[in-house]
Design a protein around this motif. Structure first.
Motif, mmCIF file in Angstrom:
data_model
loop_
_atom_site.group_PDB
_atom_site.id
_atom_site.type_symbol
_atom_site.label_atom_id
_atom_site.label_comp_id
_atom_site.label_asym_id
_atom_site.label_seq_id
_atom_site.Cartn_x
_atom_site.Cartn_y
_atom_site.Cartn_z
ATOM 1 N N ILE A 144 27.254 3.414 -30.323
ATOM 2 C CA ILE A 144 26.679 2.293 -29.394
ATOM 3 C C ILE A 144 25.348 1.902 -29.708
ATOM 4 N N THR A 145 24.403 3.845 -30.443
ATOM 5 C CA THR A 145 23.403 3.834 -31.063
ATOM 6 C C THR A 145 23.874 2.487 -32.319
ATOM 7 N N VAL A 146 23.975 2.375 -33.527
ATOM 8 C CA VAL A 146 24.612 1.846 -34.341
ATOM 9 C C VAL A 146 24.182 0.199 -34.212
ATOM 10 N N VAL A 147 25.414 0.093 -33.429
ATOM 11 C CA VAL A 147 25.233 -1.727 -33.281
ATOM 12 C C VAL A 147 23.628 -1.700 -32.070
ATOM 13 N N SER A 148 23.525 -1.604 -31.413
ATOM 14 C CA SER A 148 22.245 -2.141 -31.198
ATOM 15 C C SER A 148 20.489 -1.777 -31.601
ATOM 16 N N TRP A 149 20.451 -0.592 -33.064
ATOM 17 C CA TRP A 149 19.076 -0.675 -33.115
ATOM 18 C C TRP A 149 18.614 -1.898 -33.688
ATOM 19 N N PRO A 150 19.175 -2.814 -34.751
ATOM 20 C CA PRO A 150 19.196 -3.954 -35.510
ATOM 21 C C PRO A 150 17.777 -4.834 -34.389
ATOM 22 N N ALA A 151 18.464 -5.034 -33.467
ATOM 23 C CA ALA A 151 18.062 -6.047 -31.999
ATOM 24 C C ALA A 151 16.108 -5.294 -32.054
ATOM 25 N N VAL A 152 16.548 -4.360 -32.404
ATOM 26 C CA VAL A 152 14.635 -3.136 -31.555
ATOM 27 C C VAL A 152 14.230 -3.450 -32.907
ATOM 28 N N ALA A 153 14.684 -4.008 -33.894
ATOM 29 C CA ALA A 153 14.056 -3.457 -35.466
ATOM 30 C C ALA A 153 13.423 -5.103 -35.626
ATOM 31 N N ARG A 154 14.414 -5.946 -35.724
ATOM 32 C CA ARG A 154 14.087 -7.406 -35.753
ATOM 33 C C ARG A 154 12.885 -7.158 -34.051
ATOM 34 N N LEU A 155 12.765 -7.103 -33.047
ATOM 35 C CA LEU A 155 11.041 -7.531 -32.027
ATOM 36 C C LEU A 155 10.349 -6.479 -32.794
ATOM 37 N N VAL A 156 10.430 -5.598 -33.915
ATOM 38 C CA VAL A 156 9.027 -4.449 -34.012
ATOM 39 C C VAL A 156 8.568 -5.090 -34.989
ATOM 40 N N ARG A 157 9.338 -5.126 -36.187
ATOM 41 C CA ARG A 157 8.985 -6.169 -37.119
ATOM 42 C C ARG A 157 8.224 -7.162 -36.597
ATOM 43 N N GLY A 158 8.740 -7.957 -35.490
ATOM 44 C CA GLY A 158 8.161 -9.792 -35.413
ATOM 45 C C GLY A 158 6.148 -9.085 -35.000
ATOM 46 N N GLU A 159 6.941 -7.864 -34.462
ATOM 47 C CA GLU A 159 5.340 -7.497 -33.631
ATOM 48 C C GLU A 159 4.416 -7.048 -34.431
ATOM 49 N N PHE A 160 4.797 -6.088 -35.454
ATOM 50 C CA PHE A 160 4.063 -6.119 -36.167
ATOM 51 C C PHE A 160 3.005 -6.761 -37.260
ATOM 52 N N LEU A 161 4.169 -7.745 -37.706
ATOM 53 C CA LEU A 161 3.589 -8.035 -38.488
ATOM 54 C C LEU A 161 3.068 -9.687 -37.719
ATOM 55 N N ALA A 162 2.864 -9.700 -37.110
ATOM 56 C CA ALA A 162 2.027 -10.535 -36.158
ATOM 57 C C ALA A 162 0.481 -9.824 -36.201
ATOM 58 N N LEU A 163 0.561 -8.116 -35.722
ATOM 59 C CA LEU A 163 -1.250 -7.988 -35.050
ATOM 60 C C LEU A 163 -1.392 -6.436 -36.750
ATOM 61 N N LYS A 164 -0.446 -6.631 -37.784
ATOM 62 C CA LYS A 164 -1.301 -5.968 -38.702
ATOM 63 C C LYS A 164 -2.756 -6.657 -39.814
ATOM 64 N N ASN A 165 -2.695 -8.091 -39.787
ATOM 65 C CA ASN A 165 -4.158 -8.562 -39.966
ATOM 66 C C ASN A 165 -4.784 -8.692 -38.813
ATOM 67 N N ARG A 166 -4.516 -8.292 -37.209
ATOM 68 C CA ARG A 166 -5.886 -8.644 -36.716
ATOM 69 C C ARG A 166 -7.208 -7.780 -37.093
ATOM 70 N N GLU A 167 -7.790 -8.189 -36.367
ATOM 71 C CA GLU A 167 -9.426 -7.832 -37.123
ATOM 72 C C GLU A 167 -9.626 -6.332 -36.391
ATOM 73 N N PHE A 168 -9.053 -5.580 -35.479
ATOM 74 C CA PHE A 168 -8.817 -4.521 -35.218
ATOM 75 C C PHE A 168 -8.139 -3.690 -36.211
ATOM 76 N N VAL A 169 -7.479 -4.130 -36.520
ATOM 77 C CA VAL A 169 -6.059 -2.713 -37.361
ATOM 78 C C VAL A 169 -7.412 -2.541 -38.866
ATOM 79 N N GLN A 170 -7.340 -4.256 -39.783
ATOM 80 C CA GLN A 170 -8.777 -4.435 -40.612
ATOM 81 C C GLN A 170 -9.753 -3.319 -40.288
ATOM 82 N N ALA A 171 -9.905 -3.607 -39.455
ATOM 83 C CA ALA A 171 -11.794 -2.578 -38.945
ATOM 84 C C ALA A 171 -11.325 -1.103 -39.146
ATOM 85 N N CYS A 172 -9.483 -1.057 -39.197
ATOM 86 C CA CYS A 172 -9.501 0.837 -39.211
ATOM 87 C C CYS A 172 -8.832 0.890 -40.902
ATOM 88 N N HIS A 173 -8.909 -0.120 -41.284
ATOM 89 C CA HIS A 173 -8.549 0.483 -42.890
ATOM 90 C C HIS A 173 -9.916 0.694 -43.233
#
Lengths: 277, 538
Positions: A144-173
């Protein structure tokens, strides 16, 4: 927390779902108290109707108590659902976070791997995995784990893509923060809401996959589960309807309850949908 | 007035329950005559945009609606007419242009197709006539090569061209009233000047009544006949442009006008001999790279920063000014090493920081810090203020107690209560958040502060406060500052020296006063000439 409950409780059906879910959890946790002993233990009263011979929900072809099976099966279903979902979310978050945050080659490689998993129909893939490893609780969880994780990976990737260029993340850099800390402490908390929602819905899917596998005889033969009960009773559906029906209803309302809770969480955690009504 | 086009009397607009106030607009009374431009001025949240939407019947029902009063348009009450009649009025008799032309135009329809729709719904004309009329309209708004633009999609046009196309659409049926909701806010100053001129030209031809919503007093000074100033949903003052701008009566109007930065540059300060930061021949290009598994044609290469050389002396504020896309933000991000430059040197304390890797860079981070543009995006919504400010010193090796003491000290310096420590960003207003952003940047005791448009997302009165805070801190801590802005008024008030950027290149550098008095490059002259409200000086 209070605010969250207020938002959540605005959705009446979500509250109902939560109540049912609590009931299922309660039954699962007291299964050994109300039905002590092995649920596989057979009695001398096969095919008793519900209420007969002290069987609340009847007995099956070799006299096993259906109600006891359901109570013990609830434990199996919930445990498998929770563990498999937790593992899938963990793997998915790691893959998605690394792919979304680093981008470029890392993203390409990780996402191609994810796509390989996504191209195989998940239930067939799960059957294949359990058939290769031998049927047991662990192999079902792994499948069950093997067949279910890809959906989570896609979702999290999308969120990270959107958030990584936000100014608060740049401020941390600019403060010199390490990548690991930025991912874990800065970005991840901001995408918890969709992860919680998808996770709650995945528990329901995991229970369905587990029951499906058990129905096909691919569950752990030593552990009572709802899918096993249905599979066992299906040949006698016309003479003893109760053997299949009650575990079926148990699956139905549990999955429904989890879905309702998931939707309620989505409404409460996703501010864009808050004003939907 | 008998020939009034529009008379709004005693209008109330309700807000949904739980909003910060009960009514978005209260007891609003405004009238408009043909050929007149009425400017509605106010800060964000004053209700000016909702007023415009109410006229068009575009309020987000059911929670926001007109609860009282009349909107009398040529004898009809717009609050009472049927939806069908309202549709007839929209576009043909009252039309509207929006702030962001990219989102107001349909991205999958050609410009011609969108103009065509207006004629199809409102008048009967043959397809050929409609097309001819569309081309004529595009020509009227001075778009180059209208016959080709009529077949273009919105993304193929520049921001200014899109706004021209919007104006062409809005004026297609020669409406009696044109409502313009911040139509030039998203545009560069040079484009803004052209659009403002276009609107007033078209108005002169058609005798349109223009209701112009803006927050910019420079624009008001250039185009308004009359002005209505709004605050918290109330019109606090109305009058002719001359009276309101030069002789404001209401304290709020006075405060607003006094916070408009003057175009007269501040007096120059003595320049230090010590150079703190040197940027030498820095280049940065975007695109062109192809990655794993991606085939097809290579993407277009853009020179975002091209051979830029600047020098920053101790205690000095260097303004980098330019329009959008000029590469000023990219330059800032290269300086602070958020991006790696392709070539060139950035020398900080005699070390070229471009050569340092991440770990080597860490101690240098403390010396150069950044203040970001968007006060809402620049603070992590899930982290408490105390933690946001404190984490910098901790990363740089301070103990918990030191960092905490420093944080409390900084909160005081930027003018926030120490109770802010345990609160989350959403509990603060835009201006307060910008103060928190400044405190975060100061927490490491930097020598250089890079400020990327730090006030452009703020209302004018808040803008003044933040600018004076920056000024105060600069003196107190002897900070050197790279100040990036598109607003020449702000630049005049803040910067000792200016570097003017266009297409990634610096076209001119010099002392602010010199550049304002005698600009050398033709582009600098264009920029200065386009600043709205030049003829008005408070």
């Amino acid at each position: 927390m209070n605010d969250f409950w207020k938002l959540f409780s605005r959705n009446r059906s979500a509250v109902l779902g939560l109540l049912i879910l609590c009931l299922v959890i309660f039954v699962a946790s007291i299964a050994s108290l109300i039905y002590p002993g092995d649920p596989f233990l057979y009695s001398k009263y096969p095919l008793s109707k519900p209420g007969e011979n002290g069987f609340l929900l009847g007995s099956d072809s070799i006299g096993r108590d259906v109600a006891s099976g359901i109570a013990h099966g609830a434990k199996t279903s919930l445990l498998i659902g929770l563990i498999a979902t937790f593992a899938a979310v963990l793997i998915g978050v790691i893959f998605g976070a690394l792919a979304g945050y680093y981008g470029g080659l890392v993203d390409d490689v990780l996402m191609r791997v994810t796509e390989v998993f996504q191209t195989i129909p998940s239930f067939i893939f799960a059957i294949l995995l359990v058939a290769i490893i031998k049927p047991s609780i662990e192999s079902v969880v792994i499948a069950i784990t093997v067949v279910s994780w890809p959906a989570v990976a896609r979702l999290v990737r999308g969120e990270f893509l959107a958030l990584k260029n936000r100014e608060f993340v740049q401020a941390c850099h600019t403060l010199g923060m390490s990548d690991y800390r930025i991912m874990l402490k800065e970005i991840l908390p901001n995408c918890l809401s969709p992860i919680i929602v998808i996770g709650s819905l995945m528990v329901a899917t995991a229970i369905l996959i587990e029951s499906g596998l058990a129905f096909l005889g691919l569950g752990d033969p030593n552990v009572m589960s709802w899918g096993f009960q249905i599979s066992d009773g299906r040949s006698m559906l016309r003479v003893a309807w109760w053997i299949c029906t009650f575990p079926g209803i148990a699956i139905l309302i549990t999955v429904l309850a989890i879905n309702l809770v998931g939707e309620g969480l989505n409404d409460a955690l996703n501010p864009r949908l808050r004003e939907r009504n | 007035m008998t020939n009034s086009l529009l008379k709004i009397s005693n209008v109330d607009i309700s807000l949904p329950e739980g909003s910060e106030r009960l009514l978005a607009v209260e007891n609003l009374c405004i009238d408009l005559v043909p050929g007149e431009t009425l400017c509605i001025v106010g800060e964000s949240g004053s209700g000016k945009s909702l007023t415009a939407r109410a006229l068009m019947g575009l309020l987000p029902a059911p929670h926001v609606k007109v609860t009282q009063g009349q909107i009398d348009f040529c004898g009809e009450d717009l609050t009472k007419v049927t939806e069908r009649r309202l549709r007839e009025i929209r576009g043909s008799e009252i039309s509207m242009i929006f702030q962001e032309p990219m989102t107001a135009l349909n991205p999958v329809m050609t410009i011609g197709g969108q103009i065509d729709e207006i004629f199809r719904y409102h008048v009967s004309m043959s397809a050929a006539e409609r097309r001819e009329r569309a081309i004529q309209l595009l020509d009227d708004v001075q778009l180059p090569d209208p016959a080709q633009i009529v077949n273009s999609y919105p993304h193929e046009l520049s921001g200014g061209q899109r706004q021209r196309a919007m104006i062409a659409m809005a004026l297609a049926l020669e409406p009696k009233i044109l409502i313009a909701d911040e139509p030039t806010t998203a545009l560069d100053v040079t484009t803004q000047a052209q659009i403002l001129k276009l609107i007033s030209d078209m108005q002169a031809v058609h005798q349109t009544g223009v209701l112009f919503i803006t927050h910019d007093f420079g624009v008001v000074a250039d185009i308004a006949d009359r002005v209505a100033v709004m605050q918290y949903g109330h019109v606090v003052e109305t009058g002719t442009v001359d009276k309101v701008l030069n002789n404001p009566e209401h304290p709020y109007t006075q405060a607003l006008i006094s916070s408009v930065p003057s175009l007269v540059p501040r007096s120059a300060r003595a320049r230090s001999e010590e150079t703190v930061l040197e940027v030498k021949n820095v280049n940065k290009t975007f695109g062109g790279g192809s990655s794993f598994f991606k085939f097809g044609k290579p993407s277009r290469v853009v020179d975002a920063v091209k051979d830029v050389t600047i020098e920053l002396r101790r205690g000095e504020t260097l303004g980098v000014v330019g329009e959008s896309g000029s590469g000023k933000s990219t330059l800032a991000r290269c300086i602070i090493r958020l991006m790696d430059s392709d070539s060139g040197q950035i020398i900080l304390n005699e070390v070229n920081i471009c050569d340092l890797n991440r770990a080597e860079m860490r101690p240098w981070r403390a010396k150069i810090q950044m203040v970001f543009q968007d006060p809402f995006a620049s603070l992590n919504p899930r982290v408490k203020i105390g933690q946001i400010i404190r984490q910098g010193p901790i990363i740089q090796g301070a103990t918990q107690e030191e960092a905490e003491a420093r944080t409390l000290e900084l909160l005081e310096i930027v003018g926030l209560d120490e109770r802010a420590f345990n609160r989350y960003p959403h509990e603060f207003s835009g201006g307060q958040r910008q103060r928190i952003g400044i405190a975060r940047a100061l927490a490491l005791n930097p020598e250089i502060l890079v400020a990327d448009e730090p006030v452009s997302a703020l209302d004018v009165s808040i803008q003044t406060q933040i600018l004076s805070l920056l000024d105060e801190i600069r003196t107190k801590m002897n900070l050197s500052m790279v100040f990036i802005t598109h607003d020449l008024r702000v630049a005049a008030q803040v910067c000792d020296r200016l570097a003017v950027m266009r297409y990634g290149e610096i076209v001119e550098t010099g002392a602010t006063a010199d550049i304002f008095d005698a600009p050398q490059h033709s582009y600098t002259r264009d920029l200065l000439a386009a600043v709205p409200g030049q003829n008005w000086e408070r």
